[in-house]
Motif scaffolding. Structure first.
Motif, PDB file in Angstrom:
ATOM      1  N   LEU A  11       2.067  -9.888  20.529  1.00 53.95           N
ATOM      2  CA  LEU A  11       2.815  -9.741  19.291  1.00 53.95           C
ATOM      3  C   LEU A  11       2.053  -8.820  18.350  1.00 53.95           C
ATOM      4  O   LEU A  11       0.849  -8.959  18.185  1.00 53.95           O
ATOM      5  CB  LEU A  11       3.027 -11.106  18.626  1.00 53.95           C
ATOM      6  N   PRO A  12       2.727  -7.880  17.724  1.00 57.23           N
ATOM      7  CA  PRO A  12       2.020  -6.978  16.797  1.00 57.23           C
ATOM      8  C   PRO A  12       1.607  -7.713  15.538  1.00 57.23           C
ATOM      9  O   PRO A  12       2.214  -8.708  15.138  1.00 57.23           O
ATOM     10  CB  PRO A  12       3.063  -5.894  16.497  1.00 57.23           C
ATOM     11  N   PHE A  13       0.562  -7.233  14.907  1.00 59.41           N
ATOM     12  CA  PHE A  13       0.125  -7.825  13.655  1.00 59.41           C
ATOM     13  C   PHE A  13      -0.407  -6.724  12.740  1.00 59.41           C
ATOM     14  O   PHE A  13      -0.847  -5.670  13.201  1.00 59.41           O
ATOM     15  CB  PHE A  13      -0.968  -8.884  13.888  1.00 59.41           C
ATOM     16  N   SER A  14      -0.320  -6.975  11.460  1.00 59.55           N
ATOM     17  CA  SER A  14      -0.802  -6.031  10.460  1.00 59.55           C
ATOM     18  C   SER A  14      -1.810  -6.741   9.572  1.00 59.55           C
ATOM     19  O   SER A  14      -1.747  -7.957   9.381  1.00 59.55           O
ATOM     20  CB  SER A  14       0.348  -5.487   9.602  1.00 59.55           C
ATOM     21  N   VAL A  15      -2.731  -5.980   9.027  1.00 63.88           N
ATOM     22  CA  VAL A  15      -3.762  -6.520   8.159  1.00 63.88           C
ATOM     23  C   VAL A  15      -3.675  -5.805   6.822  1.00 63.88           C
ATOM     24  O   VAL A  15      -3.752  -4.574   6.761  1.00 63.88           O
ATOM     25  CB  VAL A  15      -5.163  -6.343   8.765  1.00 63.88           C
ATOM     26  N   LEU A  16      -3.471  -6.566   5.758  1.00 59.04           N
ATOM     27  CA  LEU A  16      -3.425  -6.020   4.406  1.00 59.04           C
ATOM     28  C   LEU A  16      -4.657  -6.483   3.657  1.00 59.04           C
ATOM     29  O   LEU A  16      -4.917  -7.685   3.552  1.00 59.04           O
ATOM     30  CB  LEU A  16      -2.155  -6.475   3.680  1.00 59.04           C
ATOM     31  N   THR A  17      -5.422  -5.552   3.148  1.00 60.23           N
ATOM     32  CA  THR A  17      -6.621  -5.870   2.378  1.00 60.23           C
ATOM     33  C   THR A  17      -6.410  -5.372   0.954  1.00 60.23           C
ATOM     34  O   THR A  17      -6.611  -4.189   0.660  1.00 60.23           O
ATOM     35  CB  THR A  17      -7.869  -5.217   2.988  1.00 60.23           C
ATOM     36  N   PRO A  18      -5.956  -6.235   0.040  1.00 61.25           N
ATOM     37  CA  PRO A  18      -5.683  -5.769  -1.332  1.00 61.25           C
ATOM     38  C   PRO A  18      -6.978  -5.540  -2.114  1.00 61.25           C
ATOM     39  O   PRO A  18      -7.964  -6.256  -1.940  1.00 61.25           O
ATOM     40  CB  PRO A  18      -4.873  -6.918  -1.923  1.00 61.25           C
ATOM     41  N   TYR A  19      -6.944  -4.549  -2.958  1.00 58.18           N
ATOM     42  CA  TYR A  19      -8.069  -4.308  -3.865  1.00 58.18           C
ATOM     43  C   TYR A  19      -7.531  -3.583  -5.086  1.00 58.18           C
ATOM     44  O   TYR A  19      -6.497  -2.908  -5.034  1.00 58.18           O
ATOM     45  CB  TYR A  19      -9.173  -3.497  -3.181  1.00 58.18           C
ATOM     46  N   TYR A  20      -8.233  -3.719  -6.199  1.00 63.10           N
ATOM     47  CA  TYR A  20      -7.784  -3.103  -7.439  1.00 63.10           C
ATOM     48  C   TYR A  20      -8.997  -2.589  -8.198  1.00 63.10           C
ATOM     49  O   TYR A  20      -9.896  -3.353  -8.567  1.00 63.10           O
ATOM     50  CB  TYR A  20      -7.024  -4.115  -8.295  1.00 63.10           C
ATOM     51  N   LYS A  21      -9.031  -1.293  -8.416  1.00 62.79           N
ATOM     52  CA  LYS A  21     -10.104  -0.643  -9.165  1.00 62.79           C
ATOM     53  C   LYS A  21     -11.478  -1.054  -8.647  1.00 62.79           C
ATOM     54  O   LYS A  21     -12.384  -1.386  -9.410  1.00 62.79           O
ATOM     55  CB  LYS A  21      -9.984  -0.953 -10.654  1.00 62.79           C
ATOM     56  N   GLU A  22     -11.603  -1.082  -7.351  1.00 61.38           N
ATOM     57  CA  GLU A  22     -12.880  -1.433  -6.722  1.00 61.38           C
ATOM     58  C   GLU A  22     -13.389  -0.228  -5.952  1.00 61.38           C
ATOM     59  O   GLU A  22     -12.641   0.444  -5.252  1.00 61.38           O
ATOM     60  CB  GLU A  22     -12.692  -2.617  -5.770  1.00 61.38           C
ATOM     61  N   ASP A  23     -14.675   0.052  -6.114  1.00 65.34           N
ATOM     62  CA  ASP A  23     -15.271   1.193  -5.426  1.00 65.34           C
ATOM     63  C   ASP A  23     -15.362   0.899  -3.938  1.00 65.34           C
ATOM     64  O   ASP A  23     -16.063  -0.024  -3.518  1.00 65.34           O
ATOM     65  CB  ASP A  23     -16.663   1.497  -5.992  1.00 65.34           C
ATOM     66  N   VAL A  24     -14.635   1.682  -3.171  1.00 68.87           N
ATOM     67  CA  VAL A  24     -14.708   1.527  -1.723  1.00 68.87           C
ATOM     68  C   VAL A  24     -15.916   2.261  -1.173  1.00 68.87           C
ATOM     69  O   VAL A  24     -16.636   1.749  -0.309  1.00 68.87           O
ATOM     70  CB  VAL A  24     -13.410   2.048  -1.062  1.00 68.87           C
ATOM     71  N   LEU A  25     -16.166   3.449  -1.667  1.00 69.12           N
ATOM     72  CA  LEU A  25     -17.317   4.245  -1.264  1.00 69.12           C
ATOM     73  C   LEU A  25     -18.180   4.535  -2.492  1.00 69.12           C
ATOM     74  O   LEU A  25     -17.654   4.829  -3.577  1.00 69.12           O
ATOM     75  CB  LEU A  25     -16.883   5.569  -0.625  1.00 69.12           C
TER      76      LEU A  25
END
Length: 803
Positions: free
Chosen positions: A683-697
């Motif tokens: 079964l396919p699955f998706s991953v959502l990683t929410p973030y808001y105004k957070e430095d990714v790099l």
């Protein structure tokens, strides 16, 4: 909310407005963030602040688990949509002016922590009950005879049956503890849970009355408490069967639980059943389960588990009875016989006629040891059983060779190499450790053997060369080492087979190849006759190895300007073989090749100077530069590592995190797991990683910015991960930090390296992307032909980019 979402996705028209369905909060900028996320976040923030106060109790604030459980329950529908601002979820209590039971506050949802030492008994009630009841039975048996066979005496057996009264008292105590330790969570409990606690308390209290009363009627001449109970309920005749019947009824839930434990199929059926009667039975024993419902071990696994604890506890009780309990009985009787007229601590024992204090001091340390030595016995038994189990399962040993094992090895090579490659991309290992850990992608068809990672074969060849050179014609030590270390044998066989393969690949002259074939035939015959060390002069074998290592270095460069050096090295190796190692064996074999002029005279070698110069002298006799394929380059590099690496396999890799991951992966190989389905059936699955105004790099400026102590983020990470920083510089081919700043690509690599170690979200994204790599690899293995994967499974590498 669900209706709105469906309407927006389907493009439905609202019957009220006649327009497309829009969210209840409108389409303003950041509307969902401000009107949905922000109120929930504010509540979480307020609860977190309340938890930091010194006087705050666990029942006065909600933690993450409470909020999470709330949205998993049907109570969350009280929020409505759009969310009501006056919902109980958004209420905060004021414990200073009104009680904690305020109706406007949602309160704790599930668990309320109460710190108490009684948790020690509540959490391990079955073990405590078993040890206490066993202690009572052993004391009774030891007091009335001293041998286990005395339990079959009617009087002793009747006294031993009193352990069920003790069990009833402890069961009621457990019910009281359950209520006391769950009292602050009463508001969030369902009616079924509250009823279960009350019924268990009433049941425990009833049995505390019933069992002593029925036990009192089992004695003909009761004394003490039994006489008092018979005086309360009437002095009837002796009725031992009444107590036995009460015990059977009391143990009926335990017998049902034991039946379900012995027959997991029946328990699995009952847990999955939705019948009211079955639900009532299961409700009494445990709350309703949804996660892991109906999932239990097999009957044989339960049998092994049960036998392990039966043998362990039986051994513990036998040792405790003969070593701890029985030796104290007679001294206790002697002490109790000594009368005391003047007792100094009469405040504690006002009516004492015996030295009870001495008895307590005598038994107290033994009782402590009795309750504590179970852990010691568990450590002993787990070590013995684990060792025997590993020996019987032959853990760590290679299975017998065969077609199926070749397929497994081919698939394992893909998985193993992908793990090692990810280690290198994460800079946990350097290039050299990567080469030592990788398994060959392409199986050599001329070698009918499994090629292990070089780090397992490291240092084996140098040790074998030294042992052969110092053997003096005796092969006892070398054979002993080969028999004790299987990787020692694998390294020698693979090195010899690769040596032959490389020589045949480089030499193309017919006369030279004929000489080489005769030399290898002599060696093969001596190996078959088990006289290689005895018949050859192995003292010069390290010299031949040194020349061959020089040849491998040239072959790795594969530069046509080095042809002269290749010719010289082949002449030197031929001279070492014919003059020093195989002088006695090659005389007759080489005469036909050189026209029969080879005769042994004083000062003349088996190949005279003129004839020897005729071999390995022309460029046409060599295929150099070699047509280097990926398999050829891999073979040369691997052979060079086998001949030169002298470190132990215990030192590879040096990074602790890499070693931990490899250990975890290796241990998982011995787990009993179901076969994974094909990727196309998943079964396919998706991953959502929410973030808001957070430095990714990290930005370049943030990495260089210094804090009040003058330490930058980059400098801190370099000191925390010195080995990974060194590996990173090697991967990007830079010598220092200044070179990293020269190009935009290397500077981005620097930002990634720092973010993977300092930003949680960056590590999370990388970890989730590993799922994609694993699925792509598994799909490659699913589509690979069964007959081709074990022969040339290196082709699957291209599958990563074409799927």
């Amino acid at each position: 909310m669900a209706f709105e979402l469906y309407g927006m996705l389907a493009g439905n028209v609202s019957p009220t407005t006649g327009e497309n369905v829009k969210p209840a909060y409108g389409g303003a900028e950041e509307a969902f963030l401000k009107k949905v996320v922000t109120p929930i976040y504010k509540i979480i923030e307020m609860e977190a602040e309340r938890s930091k106060t010194m006087k705050s109790k666990h029942s006065h604030w909600r933690n993450y688990d409470d909020l999470n459980e709330y949205f998993w329950s049907r109570d969350c529908f009280r929020l409505g949509w759009p969310m009501r601002a006056d919902a109980d979820f958004f209420k905060t209590p004021n414990f200073e002016h009104r009680p904690a039971g305020n109706d406007h506050w949602m309160g704790k949802v599930n668990f309320v922590e109460i710190r108490s030492f009684w948790h020690i008994f509540r959490s391990f009630d079955r073990m405590w009950s078993f040890l206490i009841l066993s202690l009572q039975a052993m004391v009774i048996v030891a007091w009335n005879g001293g041998t286990p066979g005395d339990i079959f005496d009617a009087g002793v057996f009747k006294q031993v049956l009193s352990i069920f009264i003790t069990a009833a008292v402890m069961k009621m105590g457990q019910a009281i503890l359950d209520i006391v330790l769950s009292w602050k969570a009463r508001r969030s409990m369902s009616l079924a849970v509250k009823l279960r606690y009350i019924l268990k308390l009433l049941s425990g209290a009833a049995w505390v009355v019933i069992l002593p009363v029925t036990y009192a009627y089992t004695s003909d001449n009761p004394t003490g408490l039994n006489r008092t109970i018979k005086s309360w309920f009437g002095d009837g005749r002796n009725q031992p069967s009444l107590y036995i019947l009460a015990v059977v009824i009391y143990l009926s839930p335990n017998m049902l639980a034991a039946t379900l434990f012995i027959f997991p199929v029946l328990r699995r059926f009952l847990e999955k059943s939705n019948l009211k009667v079955v639900a009532l039975i299961m409700w009494w024993s445990q709350p309703r389960l949804f996660v892991g419902r109906g999932m239990h071990e097999g009957a044989f696994s339960l049998f092994k588990y049960t036998m392990f604890w039966v043998v362990l506890l039986a051994t513990k009780l036998v040792v405790s009875f003969y070593v701890e309990i029985r030796p104290l009985v007679q001294p206790t009787k002697d002490i109790m016989k000594v009368p005391i007229t003047t007792f100094q601590w009469h405040e504690f024992f006002p009516h004492a006629k015996n030295n009870i204090g001495v008895v307590i001091a005598l038994w107290a340390p033994i009782i402590l040891v009795y309750f504590m030595d179970t852990q010691i016995w568990y450590a002993i038994f787990s070590t013995l059983v684990g060792g025997i189990y590993g020996a019987c399962r032959r853990l760590g040993e290679k299975p017998e060779d065969g077609k199926e094992e070749d397929k497994i090895a081919a698939r394992f090579a893909q998985i193993w190499n992908l793990i090692i490659t990810s280690f290198r991309q994460e800079d946990l290992i350097d290039n050299r450790e990567k080469d030592l850990l990788l398994v060959p992608y392409c199986k050599d068809r001329e070698m009918d053997m499994i090629q292990w990672p070089p780090f397992l074969l490291a240092s084996k060849i140098p040790i074998a060369l030294d042992m052969a050179a110092d053997s003096g014609g005796k092969d006892r030590d070398l054979k002993k080492r080969m028999n004790s270390d299987p990787y020692f044998t694998y390294a020698i066989k693979e090195c010899y087979a690769s040596f032959k393969n490389v020589i045949y690949a480089v030499v193309v002259g017919p006369r030279e190849r004929d000489v080489i074939q005769k030399i290898f035939k002599v060696v093969d015959d001596l190996v078959a006759a088990d006289t290689l060390i005895k018949d050859l002069h192995m003292s010069n074998l390290p010299t031949l190895s040194k020349k061959f290592i020089e040849l491998l270095v040239i072959l790795q460069k594969n530069n046509k300007d080095d042809l002269g050096q290749v010719i010289i090295l082949f002449q030197d190796m031929l001279e070492v073989v014919t003059r020093d190692i195989m002088e006695d064996q090659l005389t007759e074999l080489l005469e036909p090749v050189h026209g029969g002029n080879n005769r042994k005279h004083e000062g003349i070698t088996p190949l005279d100077q003129q004839e020897q110069e005729q071999l390995f002298t022309k460029a046409v006799e060599f295929e150099f530069p070699v047509k280097a394929s990926d398999a050829w380059k891999e073979k040369i590099k691997r052979l060079h590592l086998l001949l030169t690496v002298k470190e132990s396999a215990m030192d590879v890799p040096t990074n602790l995190d890499a070693r931990r991951r490899i250990s975890f992966f290796a241990n998982s190989l011995f787990m009993d797991m179901p076969k994974a389905p094909k990727v196309r059936n998943m079964l396919p699955f998706s991953v959502l990683t929410p973030y808001y105004k957070e430095d990714v790099l990290f930005s370049s400026q943030a990495l260089e910015e210094e804090n009040e102590d003058g330490v930058s983020i980059l400098f801190y990470l370099q000191k925390i991960y010195p080995d990974e920083w060194k590996n990173f510089l090697e991967r990007v081919d830079c010598k220092n930090e200044e070179e990293l700043r020269e190009t935009e690509q290397t500077e981005d690599e620097l930002r990634l390296w720092a973010s993977y170690r300092g930003q949680t979200l960056t590590r999370t994204v990388r970890g989730m992307m590993y799922y994609r790599q694993a699925l792509v690899l598994q799909s490659c293995l699913d589509m690979a032909p069964e007959n081709g994967i074990s022969i040339s499974y290196g082709r699957l590498q291209g599958c990563r980019y074409t799927i």
